[in-house]
Scaffold this motif. Structure first.
Motif, PDB file in Angstrom:
ATOM      1  N   VAL A 116      31.068  34.311  29.769  1.00 19.11           N
ATOM      2  CA  VAL A 116      30.242  33.784  28.687  1.00 19.11           C
ATOM      3  C   VAL A 116      28.793  33.764  29.165  1.00 19.11           C
ATOM      4  O   VAL A 116      28.514  33.371  30.301  1.00 19.11           O
ATOM      5  N   SER A 117      27.885  34.163  28.302  1.00 24.47           N
ATOM      6  CA  SER A 117      26.477  34.212  28.682  1.00 24.47           C
ATOM      7  C   SER A 117      25.800  32.863  28.520  1.00 24.47           C
ATOM      8  O   SER A 117      25.949  32.203  27.492  1.00 24.47           O
ATOM      9  N   LEU A 118      25.079  32.474  29.551  1.00 21.61           N
ATOM     10  CA  LEU A 118      24.207  31.296  29.517  1.00 21.61           C
ATOM     11  C   LEU A 118      22.895  31.672  30.188  1.00 21.61           C
ATOM     12  O   LEU A 118      22.880  32.024  31.367  1.00 21.61           O
ATOM     13  N   ASP A 119      21.822  31.591  29.435  1.00 25.86           N
ATOM     14  CA  ASP A 119      20.511  31.975  29.961  1.00 25.86           C
ATOM     15  C   ASP A 119      19.550  30.800  30.044  1.00 25.86           C
ATOM     16  O   ASP A 119      18.394  30.964  30.425  1.00 25.86           O
ATOM     17  N   GLY A 120      20.024  29.632  29.666  1.00 24.25           N
ATOM     18  CA  GLY A 120      19.231  28.417  29.784  1.00 24.25           C
ATOM     19  C   GLY A 120      20.154  27.272  30.115  1.00 24.25           C
ATOM     20  O   GLY A 120      21.330  27.276  29.739  1.00 24.25           O
ATOM     21  N   ALA A 121      19.634  26.285  30.833  1.00 23.33           N
ATOM     22  CA  ALA A 121      20.456  25.148  31.265  1.00 23.33           C
ATOM     23  C   ALA A 121      20.513  24.044  30.222  1.00 23.33           C
ATOM     24  O   ALA A 121      21.126  23.003  30.441  1.00 23.33           O
ATOM     25  N   LEU A 167      17.236  28.735  36.442  1.00 24.02           N
ATOM     26  CA  LEU A 167      18.295  29.076  37.389  1.00 24.02           C
ATOM     27  C   LEU A 167      18.860  27.876  38.143  1.00 24.02           C
ATOM     28  O   LEU A 167      20.092  27.752  38.261  1.00 24.02           O
ATOM     29  N   PRO A 168      18.049  26.963  38.685  1.00 27.10           N
ATOM     30  CA  PRO A 168      18.650  25.812  39.386  1.00 27.10           C
ATOM     31  C   PRO A 168      19.566  24.986  38.479  1.00 27.10           C
ATOM     32  O   PRO A 168      20.657  24.572  38.896  1.00 27.10           O
ATOM     33  N   GLY A 169      19.133  24.743  37.248  1.00 31.10           N
ATOM     34  CA  GLY A 169      19.961  23.996  36.313  1.00 31.10           C
ATOM     35  C   GLY A 169      21.235  24.726  35.966  1.00 31.10           C
ATOM     36  O   GLY A 169      22.306  24.114  35.815  1.00 31.10           O
ATOM     37  N   LEU A 170      21.166  26.051  35.862  1.00 30.86           N
ATOM     38  CA  LEU A 170      22.356  26.838  35.556  1.00 30.86           C
ATOM     39  C   LEU A 170      23.346  26.831  36.725  1.00 30.86           C
ATOM     40  O   LEU A 170      24.561  26.796  36.522  1.00 30.86           O
ATOM     41  N   ALA A 171      22.825  26.848  37.945  1.00 26.46           N
ATOM     42  CA  ALA A 171      23.710  26.775  39.112  1.00 26.46           C
ATOM     43  C   ALA A 171      24.482  25.458  39.105  1.00 26.46           C
ATOM     44  O   ALA A 171      25.695  25.423  39.348  1.00 26.46           O
ATOM     45  N   ASP A 172      23.776  24.367  38.816  1.00 24.08           N
ATOM     46  CA  ASP A 172      24.436  23.054  38.760  1.00 24.08           C
ATOM     47  C   ASP A 172      25.454  23.006  37.626  1.00 24.08           C
ATOM     48  O   ASP A 172      26.560  22.484  37.781  1.00 24.08           O
ATOM     49  N   LEU A 211      19.582  32.654  45.711  1.00 22.59           N
ATOM     50  CA  LEU A 211      20.970  32.829  45.286  1.00 22.59           C
ATOM     51  C   LEU A 211      21.920  32.791  46.479  1.00 22.59           C
ATOM     52  O   LEU A 211      23.024  32.248  46.393  1.00 22.59           O
ATOM     53  N   TYR A 212      21.498  33.386  47.587  1.00 20.43           N
ATOM     54  CA  TYR A 212      22.352  33.348  48.773  1.00 20.43           C
ATOM     55  C   TYR A 212      22.594  31.910  49.222  1.00 20.43           C
ATOM     56  O   TYR A 212      23.730  31.532  49.544  1.00 20.43           O
ATOM     57  N   GLN A 213      21.551  31.101  49.228  1.00 20.20           N
ATOM     58  CA  GLN A 213      21.705  29.703  49.630  1.00 20.20           C
ATOM     59  C   GLN A 213      22.582  28.943  48.641  1.00 20.20           C
ATOM     60  O   GLN A 213      23.416  28.123  49.024  1.00 20.20           O
ATOM     61  N   VAL A 214      22.407  29.219  47.355  1.00 16.14           N
ATOM     62  CA  VAL A 214      23.218  28.561  46.325  1.00 16.14           C
ATOM     63  C   VAL A 214      24.692  28.913  46.489  1.00 16.14           C
ATOM     64  O   VAL A 214      25.573  28.076  46.285  1.00 16.14           O
TER      65      VAL A 214
END
Length: 357
Positions: A116-121, A167-172, A211-214
């Motif tokens: 599923v696509s998510l481009d915003g947190a 991106l940080p919000g999407l990772a979480d 991204l590697y750190q995440v």
């Protein structure tokens, strides 16, 4: 068993239809609500599925679009794939068509994973990018429901200047939703995406190292699309640690898929492309077998031969695992064999070659 990528594709992406009810800013296909004339018929789809079932090993089929849910024969095709033992990873558009009942059917038909696509947190940022209010809540609900019934899930995110801060919000969010993988697409300026701003090469490097750190802190399986230099970054980061020996071996012996090598894209009308973002047709499955096109077309053969690469990509010591995005080279220079335009790394051999000039 990993296939011989010179002989067989491992991932076959099929744009099941051009039709989609969304209006996403980055859409590669510039999809619209209605299908295009001449889209692959049910019978033609069955024929190429039966062909794929003869490959060794059988490839993974990735139905995409447009929106696969706009195909009237979707369930027949998924049932046929299951009958043939072909693994499926599906990418439906997030519209009211994506109901819990549909997700239940995916599970019943042994779909391996749903992306599923998510481009915003947040609803505000995601819905603005996707062009339709309510898609964020629908996406989150679909992901939660799929997880509740044991269907593996994946988030797809397109990285642009606009979405980079998300991106940080999407990772979480991905971690909290229990997704299996995060597929991070780096914008190629084609379709409607040609109107969006890409990251600079330096920003690419920053995001890839982040991204590697995440991947370590969030325990997420992260893959990139059209940013194969992420593999270089991973090797370089591991070489700083106790994984250094493994990283060196990976670089010397590692072989990864790239456009036309292990990966192939079939358009809704049957055209065979090295990538959905590299719209150079090597043939049409209505006229030739997919395997004949994959193995024997001049375009695919050249894209699998590193001697055709130009500039620093030709001499890069990370060439075995990267090759650069051929789609981006084509989109930005008109030549799919030119150097990756969004890579900040300068190979030692290239420095010496330039100095010699």
């Amino acid at each position: 068993m990993r296939p011989d990528f010179d002989r067989y594709p491992f991932l076959v992406a099929w744009e099941m239809t051009h039709a989609c009810d969304l209006a996403c800013k980055h859409c590669r296909a510039s999809a619209e609500p209605d299908p295009l004339p001449g889209e692959i018929t049910t019978e033609e789809a069955f024929r190429f599925l039966e062909e794929m079932a003869t490959y060794k090993p059988k490839p993974i089929l990735l139905p995409t679009g447009g929106d696969p849910l706009k195909r009237h024969d979707l369930w027949e095709i998924l049932e046929k794939a299951r009958e043939l033992g072909i693994k499926i990873g599906i990418t439906p558009a997030v519209t009211p068509l994506l109901t819990h009942e549909v997700i239940d059917r995916f599970k019943e038909l042994d779909v391996h994973a749903m992306a599923v696509s998510l481009d915003g947190a947040s609803a505000e940022t995601h819905d603005e990018f996707r062009g339709v209010p309510g898609t964020f809540e629908l996406a989150v609900d679909a992901l939660r429901y799929a997880r509740s019934i044991g269907l593996s899930t994946q988030i797809n995110t397109t990285v642009t200047k606009q979405t980079k801060p998300e991106l940080p919000g999407l990772a979480d969010l991905g971690r909290d939703l229990g997704i299996s993988a995060w597929e991070v697409f780096f914008l190629v300026p084609v379709g409607r995406g040609a109107l969006l701003q890409q990251l600079s090469a330096e920003e690419y490097e920053e995001v890839l190292r982040w991204l590697y750190q995440v991947s370590k802190t969030h325990k997420l399986h992260i893959r990139t699309t059209e940013a194969p230099h992420f593999r270089r970054v991973v090797i370089q980061e591991r070489m700083k640690s106790a994984d250094a020996d493994h990283a060196l071996v990976q670089n010397k012996r590692g072989v990864h898929m790239h456009d036309a090598y292990g990966f192939v894209f079939i358009s809704s009308q049957g055209e065979v492309f090295p990538s959905g973002f590299l719209a150079m047709s090597a043939g049409n499955i209505k006229e030739r077998s997919l395997l004949d096109i994959y193995q024997n077309s001049e375009l695919f053969r050249k894209l699998r031969d590193r001697s055709y690469l130009k500039g620093k990509c030709r001499v890069c010591e990370f060439g075995n695992v990267c090759w650069g995005s051929r789609a981006r080279a084509w989109a930005e220079t008109g030549d799919p064999f030119e150097s990756e335009t969004r890579c900040a790394y300068v190979p030692e051999a290239w420095k010496a070659e330039v100095a010699g000039d």
